[in-house]
Design a protein around this motif. Sequence first.
Motif, PDB file in Angstrom:
ATOM      1  N   GLN A  15      -7.597 -38.442   1.534  1.00  0.00           N
ATOM      2  CA  GLN A  15      -8.002 -37.331   0.717  1.00  0.00           C
ATOM      3  C   GLN A  15      -8.968 -36.460   1.767  1.00  0.00           C
ATOM      4  O   GLN A  15      -8.898 -35.053   1.970  1.00  0.00           O
ATOM      5  CB  GLN A  15      -8.970 -37.377  -0.430  1.00  0.00           C
ATOM      6  CG  GLN A  15      -7.982 -37.801  -1.409  1.00  0.00           C
ATOM      7  CD  GLN A  15      -8.906 -38.033  -2.823  1.00  0.00           C
ATOM      8  OE1 GLN A  15     -10.236 -38.048  -2.991  1.00  0.00           O
ATOM      9  NE2 GLN A  15      -8.165 -38.337  -3.861  1.00  0.00           N
ATOM     10  N   ASN A  74      -8.875 -32.199   4.884  1.00  0.00           N
ATOM     11  CA  ASN A  74     -10.137 -31.433   5.187  1.00  0.00           C
ATOM     12  C   ASN A  74     -10.674 -31.359   6.434  1.00  0.00           C
ATOM     13  O   ASN A  74     -11.224 -30.364   6.983  1.00  0.00           O
ATOM     14  CB  ASN A  74     -11.231 -31.666   4.061  1.00  0.00           C
ATOM     15  CG  ASN A  74     -12.448 -30.743   3.957  1.00  0.00           C
ATOM     16  OD1 ASN A  74     -12.313 -29.560   4.447  1.00  0.00           O
ATOM     17  ND2 ASN A  74     -13.694 -31.337   3.851  1.00  0.00           N
ATOM     18  N   ASP A 124     -14.497 -25.759   1.277  1.00  0.00           N
ATOM     19  CA  ASP A 124     -14.703 -27.247   1.764  1.00  0.00           C
ATOM     20  C   ASP A 124     -14.806 -27.434   3.096  1.00  0.00           C
ATOM     21  O   ASP A 124     -15.504 -28.148   3.701  1.00  0.00           O
ATOM     22  CB  ASP A 124     -13.548 -28.223   1.143  1.00  0.00           C
ATOM     23  CG  ASP A 124     -13.565 -28.379  -0.310  1.00  0.00           C
ATOM     24  OD1 ASP A 124     -14.793 -28.001  -0.814  1.00  0.00           O
ATOM     25  OD2 ASP A 124     -13.001 -29.098  -0.911  1.00  0.00           O
ATOM     26  N   ILE A 132     -18.207 -34.370   2.319  1.00  0.00           N
ATOM     27  CA  ILE A 132     -17.592 -33.638   1.039  1.00  0.00           C
ATOM     28  C   ILE A 132     -16.485 -34.399   0.412  1.00  0.00           C
ATOM     29  O   ILE A 132     -16.514 -34.383  -0.917  1.00  0.00           O
ATOM     30  CB  ILE A 132     -16.668 -32.260   1.881  1.00  0.00           C
ATOM     31  CG1 ILE A 132     -17.791 -31.484   2.313  1.00  0.00           C
ATOM     32  CG2 ILE A 132     -15.788 -31.533   0.509  1.00  0.00           C
ATOM     33  CD1 ILE A 132     -18.917 -30.734   1.244  1.00  0.00           C
ATOM     34  N   ASN A 163     -16.622 -35.491  -3.597  1.00  0.00           N
ATOM     35  CA  ASN A 163     -15.836 -34.997  -4.304  1.00  0.00           C
ATOM     36  C   ASN A 163     -15.221 -36.497  -5.193  1.00  0.00           C
ATOM     37  O   ASN A 163     -14.913 -36.428  -6.477  1.00  0.00           O
ATOM     38  CB  ASN A 163     -14.659 -34.389  -3.609  1.00  0.00           C
ATOM     39  CG  ASN A 163     -14.821 -33.025  -3.494  1.00  0.00           C
ATOM     40  OD1 ASN A 163     -15.686 -32.349  -3.885  1.00  0.00           O
ATOM     41  ND2 ASN A 163     -14.093 -32.738  -2.274  1.00  0.00           N
ATOM     42  N   ASN A 164     -15.056 -37.340  -4.493  1.00  0.00           N
ATOM     43  CA  ASN A 164     -14.623 -38.817  -4.955  1.00  0.00           C
ATOM     44  C   ASN A 164     -15.487 -39.247  -5.983  1.00  0.00           C
ATOM     45  O   ASN A 164     -15.139 -39.629  -7.009  1.00  0.00           O
ATOM     46  CB  ASN A 164     -14.444 -39.658  -3.928  1.00  0.00           C
ATOM     47  CG  ASN A 164     -13.852 -41.023  -4.237  1.00  0.00           C
ATOM     48  OD1 ASN A 164     -14.776 -42.008  -4.274  1.00  0.00           O
ATOM     49  ND2 ASN A 164     -12.428 -41.260  -4.921  1.00  0.00           N
ATOM     50  N   PRO A 205     -14.905 -30.839 -14.014  1.00  0.00           N
ATOM     51  CA  PRO A 205     -14.607 -30.227 -12.959  1.00  0.00           C
ATOM     52  C   PRO A 205     -15.229 -28.806 -12.689  1.00  0.00           C
ATOM     53  O   PRO A 205     -15.395 -28.371 -11.697  1.00  0.00           O
ATOM     54  CB  PRO A 205     -13.060 -29.693 -13.239  1.00  0.00           C
ATOM     55  CG  PRO A 205     -12.672 -30.941 -14.456  1.00  0.00           C
ATOM     56  CD  PRO A 205     -13.786 -31.249 -15.161  1.00  0.00           C
ATOM     57  N   GLN A 253     -18.347 -29.843 -11.146  1.00  0.00           N
ATOM     58  CA  GLN A 253     -18.142 -29.962  -9.557  1.00  0.00           C
ATOM     59  C   GLN A 253     -18.140 -28.901  -9.070  1.00  0.00           C
ATOM     60  O   GLN A 253     -18.630 -28.877  -7.916  1.00  0.00           O
ATOM     61  CB  GLN A 253     -16.713 -30.809  -9.745  1.00  0.00           C
ATOM     62  CG  GLN A 253     -16.635 -32.115 -10.425  1.00  0.00           C
ATOM     63  CD  GLN A 253     -15.270 -32.706 -10.005  1.00  0.00           C
ATOM     64  OE1 GLN A 253     -14.511 -32.551  -9.179  1.00  0.00           O
ATOM     65  NE2 GLN A 253     -14.751 -33.569 -11.065  1.00  0.00           N
ATOM     66  N   GLN A 254     -17.758 -27.752  -9.370  1.00  0.00           N
ATOM     67  CA  GLN A 254     -17.936 -26.461  -8.526  1.00  0.00           C
ATOM     68  C   GLN A 254     -19.212 -26.041  -8.402  1.00  0.00           C
ATOM     69  O   GLN A 254     -19.670 -25.658  -7.437  1.00  0.00           O
ATOM     70  CB  GLN A 254     -17.071 -25.472  -9.217  1.00  0.00           C
ATOM     71  CG  GLN A 254     -15.460 -25.810  -9.544  1.00  0.00           C
ATOM     72  CD  GLN A 254     -14.724 -24.578 -10.029  1.00  0.00           C
ATOM     73  OE1 GLN A 254     -15.247 -23.413 -10.153  1.00  0.00           O
ATOM     74  NE2 GLN A 254     -13.475 -24.921 -10.613  1.00  0.00           N
ATOM     75  N   LYS A 272     -20.688 -28.380  -5.696  1.00  0.00           N
ATOM     76  CA  LYS A 272     -20.215 -28.217  -4.413  1.00  0.00           C
ATOM     77  C   LYS A 272     -20.862 -26.756  -3.968  1.00  0.00           C
ATOM     78  O   LYS A 272     -21.078 -26.778  -2.734  1.00  0.00           O
ATOM     79  CB  LYS A 272     -18.756 -27.962  -4.273  1.00  0.00           C
ATOM     80  CG  LYS A 272     -18.006 -29.328  -4.626  1.00  0.00           C
ATOM     81  CD  LYS A 272     -16.539 -29.429  -4.767  1.00  0.00           C
ATOM     82  CE  LYS A 272     -16.074 -28.823  -3.788  1.00  0.00           C
ATOM     83  NZ  LYS A 272     -14.357 -28.989  -4.169  1.00  0.00           N
TER      84      LYS A 272
END
Length: 324
Positions: free
Chosen positions: A46, A50, A257, A286, A290-291, A300, A303-304, A307
């Motif tokens: 993943q 990025n 990201d 990052i 995320n993981n 989710p 999560q935003q 971040k």
Amino acid sequence: MTALKIPTHQLSRFQSLIALFILCLVLSILSDRFLTTANAWNVMRQVSVNICLSVGMTLVILTAGIDLSVGSILALCGAVTASLLKNGLAFESLNLFVGFAPLGAVMVGLALGVGLGWFNGWTITRFSVPPFVATLAMLTIARGLTMLWTGGFPINGLGEQFAFLGTGWFLGIPMPVWITAVIVAWAVVLTNKTRFGRYVYAIGGNERAARLSGIAISKVKMSVYALAGGLAAVGGILVTSRLDSAQPNAGISYELDAIAAVVIGGTSLSGGKGSILGAVLGGVIIGVLNNGLVLLNVSPFWQQVVKGLVILLAVMIDKANTRK
């Protein structure tokens, strides 16, 4: 007995490593699935996308620019590559059909990414359009072209040869990791050992002084944005290959990201200061974040929020370091 004092400037050099260590420690305590081999390789696959974007973004930000279009360029290049590979090109007026092997489709996708990035640099240098505005326009243009090209539907069933790029293994390591490692090694040499790399740092440090020194500012900037577009295309090809599908909405918010990874890695938004390896470390942070949020079943939406706070904190630290 005197206490051991570590100079602040030396501590700041390792702040990203310290942050990564603390993040991994916390996640390993909160989730027993984090420190597993399968999860580690999943994170690396993943993170590879990025990091590709972050390397290009680092080059752009080192010149005191910004590129908000990499996520949309990623989607468009992935969609074009998938379409050419599956459907080819038909010229009805000439009664001609051109089919594409995986290598040919990939080369067209890469060329498209370089061309779109070059167009960003051309508008910025030729018409003095602020990078934020020029790349924001390209973000919208490329996203619209992706929807037009795909008709809003995914392109599936791309074949095992193409899928090998995103899902295959070589010498016990996933192919995306190999591809990203080659890109990082090339970018490190480019920035540290070549005249072009010195020009990039000089432009970001003091563009007027660089111009008076005889550096071709426009050519360097156009090259930097072209490289960023090409690396976004690499990311799009890896995403498309891994999913065996080109999604019209791929790459949404990927530019955020990438910018976060670059800033967390120590590259100054003012330009002239930073490194490729720092961006790689920021990309890993990052990716781990995320993981970890997914493993902890965080919503989710939250999560935003997290971040966004991380990006804000990274920018605040960058500005504090700049003032010092």
